[in-house]
Design a protein around this motif. Structure first.
Motif, PDB file in Angstrom:
ATOM      1  N   SER A 252       0.804  -1.224   0.000  1.00  0.00           N
ATOM      2  CA  SER A 252       0.000   0.000   0.000  1.00  0.00           C
ATOM      3  C   SER A 252       0.836   1.273   0.000  1.00  0.00           C
ATOM      4  CB  SER A 252      -0.918   0.015   1.231  1.00  0.00           C
ATOM      5  OG  SER A 252      -1.829  -1.051   1.207  1.00  0.00           O
TER       6      SER A 252
ATOM      7  N   LEU B 220      -3.398  10.573   8.057  1.00  0.00           N
ATOM      8  CA  LEU B 220      -4.486   9.768   7.496  1.00  0.00           C
ATOM      9  C   LEU B 220      -5.387   9.223   8.592  1.00  0.00           C
ATOM     10  CD1 LEU B 220      -2.780   7.634   4.701  1.00  0.00           C
ATOM     11  CD2 LEU B 220      -4.060   9.769   4.461  1.00  0.00           C
TER      12      LEU B 220
ATOM     13  N   ALA C 102      -9.674   4.256   7.245  1.00  0.00           N
ATOM     14  CA  ALA C 102     -10.606   4.250   6.117  1.00  0.00           C
ATOM     15  C   ALA C 102     -11.741   3.258   6.373  1.00  0.00           C
ATOM     16  CB  ALA C 102      -9.877   3.874   4.833  1.00  0.00           C
TER      17      ALA C 102
ATOM     18  N   VAL D 246      -5.032   0.954   3.627  1.00  0.00           N
ATOM     19  CA  VAL D 246      -5.436   1.504   2.336  1.00  0.00           C
ATOM     20  C   VAL D 246      -4.261   2.250   1.704  1.00  0.00           C
ATOM     21  CG1 VAL D 246      -6.952   3.210   1.258  1.00  0.00           C
ATOM     22  CG2 VAL D 246      -7.861   1.624   2.968  1.00  0.00           C
TER      23      VAL D 246
ATOM     24  N   PRO E  68      -2.188   8.246  -0.386  1.00  0.00           N
ATOM     25  CA  PRO E  68      -2.476   9.245  -1.437  1.00  0.00           C
ATOM     26  C   PRO E  68      -1.264  10.141  -1.680  1.00  0.00           C
ATOM     27  CG  PRO E  68      -3.377   9.994   0.665  1.00  0.00           C
ATOM     28  CD  PRO E  68      -2.720   8.667   0.935  1.00  0.00           C
TER      29      PRO E  68
ATOM     30  N   PRO F 220      -6.231   9.492  -7.440  1.00  0.00           N
ATOM     31  CA  PRO F 220      -6.099   8.195  -6.754  1.00  0.00           C
ATOM     32  C   PRO F 220      -5.362   7.169  -7.608  1.00  0.00           C
ATOM     33  CG  PRO F 220      -8.331   8.464  -7.590  1.00  0.00           C
ATOM     34  CD  PRO F 220      -7.624   9.781  -7.819  1.00  0.00           C
TER      35      PRO F 220
ATOM     36  N   GLN G  90      -9.352   3.716  -2.156  1.00  0.00           N
ATOM     37  CA  GLN G  90      -9.086   4.942  -1.413  1.00  0.00           C
ATOM     38  C   GLN G  90     -10.404   5.698  -1.228  1.00  0.00           C
ATOM     39  OE1 GLN G  90      -5.932   6.267  -4.156  1.00  0.00           O
ATOM     40  NE2 GLN G  90      -4.602   6.440  -2.368  1.00  0.00           N
TER      41      GLN G  90
ATOM     42  N   TRP H 229      -9.865  11.778   0.036  1.00  0.00           N
ATOM     43  CA  TRP H 229      -8.475  11.600   0.456  1.00  0.00           C
ATOM     44  C   TRP H 229      -7.511  12.481  -0.320  1.00  0.00           C
ATOM     45  CZ3 TRP H 229      -5.843   6.600   2.449  1.00  0.00           C
ATOM     46  CH2 TRP H 229      -6.367   6.294   3.709  1.00  0.00           C
TER      47      TRP H 229
END
Length: 525
Positions: free
Chosen positions: A22, A378, A381, A408, A411, A416, A424, A428
């Motif tokens: 990720s 972040l 999610a 996730v 970004p 994305p 995502q 984001w």
């Protein structure tokens, strides 16, 4: 001022955890890979960390996020090749970044050649002695060999095979436990350590470090009765003493994932001839409460003092609800057993607290580990249920959202990833690294400034800590060379102590120059 020992870099290091799948996608297939990591090495060097810890990148069916290893000497094709891994290690070192790899000694993948051979060989075979195969209980062997609970919610940690025997797997059935009483198991892992040290890694993170040795009788488990049949069994220390001798040959280090409530037992893993460091889960799971946080710090330092090991500080990782979301909830602690869908969180409150917690953790004595995306602020999610892949979710009967919410893909830009392996969330783009890079008030800028100060100013990292008098709800401590850290968890703003200059704040001071609630500051006295 004493010159720091470069061989003891790990005592004060800031380590960045990379969950490769990720992190960054180099070939556009929706899965993070080594090419993506290599492209982002300048970003990581500019962030100011000292080392990179990679979660497993080995050949794996990915039944449990790569912690089901089929071959330690091969990179999973989804991530790249061994040649790329070797280039990554070398390129990172050129930028001043050491590499730490992950070893999972408790179990293998059910696709590993050893386990496939054990299934084919049948009961009583030498191949099955590498694992824990047993006949079942009951009139026809239809019951598991003992009553041990699984490390994941759900079914018992035993699976029956076609010939009637059962095999042990403390995690999923796709992860059969190894028999560490067998010399071949020990030899293989020692060879794997040498394999990676010879490729230039600086250290090894040891997964589930307290679980690998079992009571050979595999007795039933009784809650609260010692000794435990598979957690912290005394024979485990002989394993780590043999590993330490290998690490010392190469100048390598170990960090253990050791979840133990008993501080004296925990400290045994950090004796000078065993592991160098171990993760501090008491601090990670502690609620946002001044009294409890101070107790967690005191207990951690007291645990490490008798063996002379440095503490490690962690706010989140690939298994744990992200810091911004956790600190924005009514219950700001962390417990796997309480994870549920739909738990409300206040993102603004969580972000303010996460910024303060960043300065707190970076100012404490010892080393610190940052999980990818933490520097971007972040949140956790909400992964759609039909996209969840984590086995924790399925083994809970669908009640536990699992760990995918903190896994996730990152970004990097407002655009994305193309068909990411986990989606995502909408919105984001606001967290994108390229947007934050030029924003003086962003989380990324805060982390860059904090890590730069931590690296360049004497007094941070390993060394003493002295608590200072402070109002209730305020954490205040001194580090060497006049450094001070204050964190206000009280309801009202607090007046700063006398100081020559404020070095960094997690948020603005109020109009009267006071430290607001849920805000931290570094000062020079």
């Amino acid at each position: 001022m004493a010159v720091p020992d470069p061989d003891a870099w790990w005592r004060s290091a800031a380590v960045y955890q990379v969950y490769v799948r990720s992190f960054a996608d180099g070939d556009g297939d929706g899965t993070g890979d080594l090419a993506g990591v290599r492209a982002k090495l300048p970003y990581l060097a500019a962030l100011g960390v000292d080392a990179l810890w990679f979660t497993p990148w080995y050949l794996s069916p990915l039944a449990d996020g790569g912690y089901d290893v089929a071959d330690y000497r091969a990179i999973d094709p989804a991530f790249g090749t061994m040649a790329e891994a070797e280039k990554l290690i070398a390129e990172a070192r050129e930028l001043g970044l050491r590499t730490i790899v992950d070893i999972v000694p408790n179990h293998l993948s059910d696709r590993h050649p050893w386990f496939r051979a054990a299934l084919a060989a049948g009961p009583g075979s030498p191949e099955r002695e590498l694992f824990h195969f047993r006949p079942g209980r009951g009139a026809h062997g239809e019951l598991p060999p003992n009553d041990w609970p699984s490390q994941f919610a759900g079914e018992p940690p035993w699976t029956r095979v076609a010939d009637g025997e059962w095999y042990l797997h403390l995690f999923t059935p796709r992860q059969p436990d190894l028999n560490w009483a067998h010399p071949a198991v020990r030899r293989e892992h020692e060879d794997v350590l040498r394999f990676w040290f010879e490729r230039g890694v600086a250290g090894v993170r040891v997964d589930s470090a307290a679980l690998l040795v079992k009571d050979p009788a595999l007795p039933d488990f009784t809650e609260g009765v010692d000794p435990h049949p598979y957690v912290d069994v005394d024979g485990i220390h002989a394993v780590y003493r043999s590993w330490r001798a290998i690490a010392d040959e190469y100048g390598g280090i170990f960090v253990g994932e050791v979840w133990l409530p008993d501080s004296e037992r925990f400290a045994r893993y950090l004796r000078p001839d065993e592991l160098h460091t171990a993760f501090n889960f008491a601090f990670l799971s502690c609620p946002w409460d001044a009294v409890r946080l101070r107790a967690a710090v005191d207990d951690t330092l007291a645990e490490h003092a008798p063996v002379g090991a440095p503490a490690t500080w962690v706010l989140c990782n690939h298994d744990v609800t992200r810091t911004v979301t956790r600190y924005g909830r009514e219950d700001t602690g962390f417990d796997f057993a309480t994870k549920r869908f739909g738990t409300p969180a206040d993102p603004a409150l969580g972000t303010r607290r996460a910024r303060a917690a960043a300065l707190l953790s970076l100012a404490l004595p010892g080393s610190v580990y940052l999980y990818q995306g933490e520097e971007l602020g972040l949140p956790e999610a909400d992964v759609p249920r039909d996209r969840i892949q984590d086995p924790m979710h399925f083994r809970s009967g669908g009640t536990d959202p699992g760990r995918d919410g903190c896994r996730v893909p990152l970004p990097w830009t407002a655009e994305p990833w193309a068909t990411p392996w986990l989606p995502q969330p909408p919105g984001w783009a606001a967290y994108a690294a390229d947007r934050q890079a030029g924003d003086p008030g962003s989380m990324l800028t805060l982390y860059r400034r904090a890590l730069r100060l931590r690296r360049t100013l004497p007094g941070f990292g390993d060394g003493p800590l002295t608590w200072l008098d402070a109002p209730p709800g305020v954490l205040a401590f001194a580090r060497p060379y006049g450094l001070r850290c204050l964190v206000n968890l009280a309801d009202a703003p607090v007046v700063l102590p006398r100081h020559s200059e404020p070095l960094l704040t997690s948020g603005p001071l109020d109009a009267a120059g006071r430290l607001p609630r849920d805000t931290a500051v570094w000062l020079r006295a």
